[in-house]
Design an enzyme around this catalytic site. Structure first.
Site, PDB file in Angstrom:
ATOM      1  CE1 TYR A 393      -4.285  -1.286   0.010  1.00  0.00           C
ATOM      2  CE2 TYR A 393      -3.533  -2.683   1.807  1.00  0.00           C
ATOM      3  CZ  TYR A 393      -4.483  -2.365   0.853  1.00  0.00           C
ATOM      4  OH  TYR A 393      -5.610  -3.127   0.743  1.00  0.00           O
TER       5      TYR A 393
ATOM      6  N   GLY B  68      -9.421  -5.853  -0.806  1.00  0.00           N
ATOM      7  CA  GLY B  68      -8.528  -5.067   0.029  1.00  0.00           C
ATOM      8  C   GLY B  68      -9.139  -4.639   1.346  1.00  0.00           C
ATOM      9  CB  SER B  69      -8.354  -1.572   3.236  1.00  0.00           C
ATOM     10  OG  SER B  69      -8.968  -0.796   4.227  1.00  0.00           O
ATOM     11  CB  SER B  70     -12.413  -3.093   6.540  1.00  0.00           C
ATOM     12  OG  SER B  70     -11.543  -2.401   7.423  1.00  0.00           O
ATOM     13  N   GLY B  71     -11.701  -0.259   4.617  1.00  0.00           N
ATOM     14  CA  GLY B  71     -12.050   1.136   4.359  1.00  0.00           C
ATOM     15  C   GLY B  71     -12.807   1.311   3.045  1.00  0.00           C
TER      16      GLY B  71
END
Lengths: 423, 141
Positions: A393, B68-71
């Site tokens: 990231y 991907g991210s939980s955002g």
């Protein structure tokens, strides 16, 4: 979707407007999922913080507006009552102690503190870490949870046998106020069995090995449930933490089985249950090298920033870094930030680890990480990290070059200013 | 299978109700929210994504789903607040990230189509989405 009488009453406003908005959101969300009903939860981990410039215009109108808009998807500003479920705050955007070092301006930390006072008063425990399972929230086997943070979700499901989907900022807000979450996905036993097979043909032992295996696994299986077998060494919290974070970053893995190690599968038969492997993958020395190379986005060997602790370091990891830096001094062109939860940082201070790391020129940070805060030291061009997730990231977010490698390679780069790598 | 007709319709399941029309933006790759998009201009920033640098603002976004991210939901939520959300989301793989993301982005969203939206629809096609009735109309451009 079927609602109980208690849920209908919440929807209709029996417990006030905020709970009604929370139930309305859960209904819209449950219907989007095509869920049959909601399930009770008393374990919520979410993001309720106000730490970023984009939240500021909303925060200036009050923290009730932040919660209403960003955690409940409500257009109205509502009175926010005490949380109904046991709830904790995950990682935040600014380090409460080292905010100046991060380059945050005083108004930003003031906003975050105001928000923390608001949510703390309403029963949200300020763990301020991506790893709540390291500081007191360890779900029990079969416990229904509503967690955000992909690396925590895969740890909850895979390593602990708790049950959660990847929730979001809005669904955790709604779950905290109602004690409910859609009964869908990983809450149901039949959805937790394996459907991919990964055969490990190269020894996997160190933390870096687990990060590489995780990154490979996510790339290959995407959102499926891998069953991993083969040349796997000793497993522990640190290794499974890194494996999961990597697998959740490169793919969308939320659940896995390592027969004999993880709690829902003593054997491959138990791991697959009524399912079978729809595809099989082999992780060998060539795959390992290829994943290692995939994680490198740097070409310049001159490193100026070392980021350690993604997901947040355990006390043993902080201790290991302190030991490796004992009596040494970082290269003058290199800065090093070591990230660990606030509660663990206190133990690290008491154990003398923080003194050793600071004496070498490093910093021990809490509450956030560079990828979440989007803050790194000024002028940094090339970073090195021991985290596959951060390597995935951070270069895109911070527009820097990134090296990935073992903790040893990162420490060596910190001391010499030059990246040598592991191969 | 390449669809050679000038226009065709597909039936799917409503995820979020509503009506939208616009230009299709099609990708065979899943999209990350946090770390994968810029929520201020609606562009893809993931360095290895085939759409890197392109904006989905106002487009009918057609993709396999979220990763991907939980955002994920929070970032698409911010694209709505910043007026750079897609006009609609059509996707093939249901997850909590995309379900919640579509709900809070408040744009028409559909899944479970009776055809392969990822190959039958091409970037640039004109798409009319009626999530309430469960139909989309695709016109070649």
């Amino acid at each position: 979707m079927q609602l109980t009488d208690a849920e209908c009453a919440m929807r209709d406003g029996a417990q006030g407007d905020a709970v009604a908005a929370a139930m309305d959101l859960l209904i819209r969300y449950g219907e989007a999922l095509d869920a049959d009903r909601l399930i009770e939860t008393d374990n919520v981990a979410g993001a309720f913080n106000a730490s970023t410039p984009s939240v500021r215009p909303i925060a200036e109108r009050g923290m009730a507006e932040v919660f209403s808009k960003l955690n409940l998807d409500s257009d109205k500003t509502l009175d926010i009552p005490h949380m109904a479920a046991r709830t904790c705050q995950l990682i935040t955007g600014i380090d409460d102690q080292n905010w100046a070092l991060q380059g945050a301006d005083p108004q930003m930390i003031e906003m975050q503190r105001k928000n923390e006072a608001f949510i703390g008063k309403r029963g949200i425990n300020l763990f301020a870490t991506c790893t709540p399972y390291q500081v007191g929230n360890v779900p029990t086997f079969g416990e229904h949870c509503a967690w955000m943070e992909s690396s925590a979700v895969i740890y909850c499901n895979g390593a602990l046998g708790g049950r959660t989907n990847v929730e979001g900022k809005e669904s955790t807000g709604a779950a905290a106020l109602t004690g409910r979450i859609p009964y869908w996905g990983y809450h149901l036993t039949e959805n937790r069995f394996g459907n991919r097979h990964v055969r490990v043909d190269v020894p996997v032992d160190t933390m870096m090995d687990w990060g590489l295996l995780g990154y490979f696994t996510g790339e290959q299986v995407e959102e499926a449930i891998p069953v991993i077998e083969g040349q796997i060494g000793h497993t522990d919290l640190i290794k499974l933490k890194h494996f999961g974070a990597a697998a959740a970053s490169s793919g969308g893995v939320e659940m896995y089985h390592i027969p004999g190690r993880t709690p829902e599968a003593r054997t491959p038969d138990e791991a697959f249950g009524p399912r079978r492997a729809e595809a099989s993958f082999v992780y060998d020395a060539a795959a390992r090298k290829s994943v290692y190379e995939m994680l490198q986005t740097a070409t310049d060997p001159k490193v100026d920033f070392i980021m350690l602790g993604c997901p947040h370091n355990s006390i043993e990891q902080v201790g290991r870094i302190a030991h490796m830096l004992d009596g040494k001094r970082l290269h003058p062109d290199v800065q090093m930030w070591v990230h660990t939860p606030r509660a663990i940082r206190d133990v690290a201070v008491r154990s003398g680890y923080v003194t050793l790391i600071e004496a070498a020129g490093g910093q021990v940070m809490s509450d956030t990480c560079p990828a979440i805060s989007r803050r790194i030291p000024e002028g940094v061009r090339v970073i090195a990290t021991d985290s596959a997730k951060q390597a995935h990231y951070l270069p895109a977010i911070a527009k820097v070059q990134g090296w990935f490698g073992s903790l040893e390679a990162c420490i060596k780069a910190g001391l010499t200013g030059t990246w040598k790598g592991d191969f | 299978m390449v669809d050679t007709r000038d226009s065709f319709s597909l039936r799917g399941r409503k995820v979020v109700g509503g009506f939208a029309e616009g230009e299709a933006m099609v990708t065979s790759q899943t999209i990350s929210g946090w770390g994968g998009i810029n929520e201020r201009n609606g562009s893809i920033i993931e360095r290895r994504h085939e759409l890197v640098g392109q904006s989905f603002a106002g487009k009918i976004l057609i993709f396999p789903g979220a990763k991907g991210s939980s955002g994920w939901s929070a970032f698409f939520h911010m694209t709505r607040i910043n007026n750079v959300a897609p006009a609609a989301m059509l996707f093939t793989r249901m997850t909590t990230k995309i379900a919640l993301g579509a709900v809070v982005t408040r744009v028409p969203a559909m899944t479970d189509f009776d055809g392969d939206i990822l190959t039958q629809i091409r970037t640039g096609d004109h798409v009319v989405v009626n999530a309430n009735t469960g139909f989309i109309e695709v016109t070649r451009r």
